[in-house]
Write an enzyme that holds these catalytic residues in place. Structure first.
Site, PDB file in Angstrom:
ATOM      1  CB  CYS A  70      -0.914   0.023   1.219  1.00  0.00           C
ATOM      2  SG  CYS A  70      -2.035  -1.379   1.306  1.00  0.00           S
TER       3      CYS A  70
HETATM    4  C1  BEZ Z   1       0.525  -4.612   1.848  1.00  0.00           C
HETATM    5  O1  BEZ Z   1       0.119  -3.508   1.507  1.00  0.00           O
HETATM    6  O2  BEZ Z   1       1.707  -4.898   1.764  1.00  0.00           O
HETATM    7  C2  BEZ Z   1      -0.437  -5.650   2.312  1.00  0.00           C
HETATM    8  C3  BEZ Z   1      -1.562  -5.276   3.036  1.00  0.00           C
HETATM    9  C4  BEZ Z   1      -2.427  -6.259   3.495  1.00  0.00           C
HETATM   10  C5  BEZ Z   1      -2.166  -7.586   3.212  1.00  0.00           C
HETATM   11  C6  BEZ Z   1      -1.059  -7.947   2.462  1.00  0.00           C
HETATM   12  C7  BEZ Z   1      -0.186  -6.969   2.005  1.00  0.00           C
END
Ligand code: BEZ
Length: 211
Positions: free
Chosen positions: A46
């Site tokens: 994210c």
């Molecule tokens: C991420 O943004 O890295 C992420 C967020 C939730 C679950 C898996 C990855």
């Protein structure tokens, strides 16, 4: 929650964001809009996504697109996280992030897929036209960061095909040939597409991208 489909009116909502309260329709005004959810603040994928979206500010502006992100974390968390995004992605987040703690917007836009995750939003993307109709919906899993160049490409196609009776072929990029809609006769095509066209098959006619 009703199912949203292409061509439906995008539901309006009021929401708290990292930049204060907004009304979705007022925020969009007469612009195109991109509404995208991400699973959680302070997560790696994210962080890169919001950094990428911020870096494409000029590209979104050129296309008259307002950007709005969402996660189910709170406004203060978003503000703290934005500092990390700016620092690590070498950019400045320049759009609001909805703090959807009560899941009101996530539910309205079907952004929680319980068999993937009970509580967190998946990576949904909605592109909304100035008349507030939904023009594109894509859903990515949490483990896959989105391709923002692809989103810009689709917006280019949507904006072109809103004004001309054409469609864009596979892997089309801005400036490449487009296909003439099958509803246009060859006679009409001669007038509508003065750059000419090539008939590969009666249903497959290519023309240079109209201005
Ligand atoms: C991420 O943004 O890295 C992420 C967020 C939730 C679950 C898996 C990855």
């Amino acid at each position: 929650m009703s199912v949203l489909r292409l061509g439906d009116k995008a539901p309006n909502f009021d929401a708290e964001t990292s930049e204060g309260k907004i009304n979705f329709y007022d925020y969009l005004g007469d612009s195109w809009g991109i509404l995208f959810s991400h699973p959680a603040d302070f997560t790696p994928v994210c962080t890169t996504e919001l950094g990428a979206a911020a870096k494409y500010k000029d590209e979104f502006e050129k296309r008259n697109v307002k950007v709005l992100a969402l996660s189910v974390d709170g406004a203060q968390s978003h503000k703290d996280w934005i500092k990390d995004i700016n620092e690590t992605q070498n950019t400045t987040v320049n759009f609001p992030i909805i703090a959807d703690e009560d899941r009101k917007v996530s539910q309205l836009y079907d952004m929680i897929h319980p068999n993937a995750d009970d509580t967190l939003t998946v990576r949904s993307v909605y592109v909304i036209a100035p008349d507030k109709t939904i023009k594109l919906m894509i859903t990515y899993p949490a483990s896959t960061g989105r391709n923002f160049k692809e989103l810009l490409r689709v917006i280019d196609s949507l904006q072109l095909t809103a004004h001309h009776k054409v469609a864009t072929p596979a892997d089309w990029q801005q400036g490449e040939d487009v296909v003439i809609s099958t509803s246009v006769s060859n006679k009409e095509a001669e007038n509508k597409f003065p750059k000419g066209f090539k008939e590969v098959k009666p249903y497959l006619r290519l023309t240079p991208q109209p201005d």
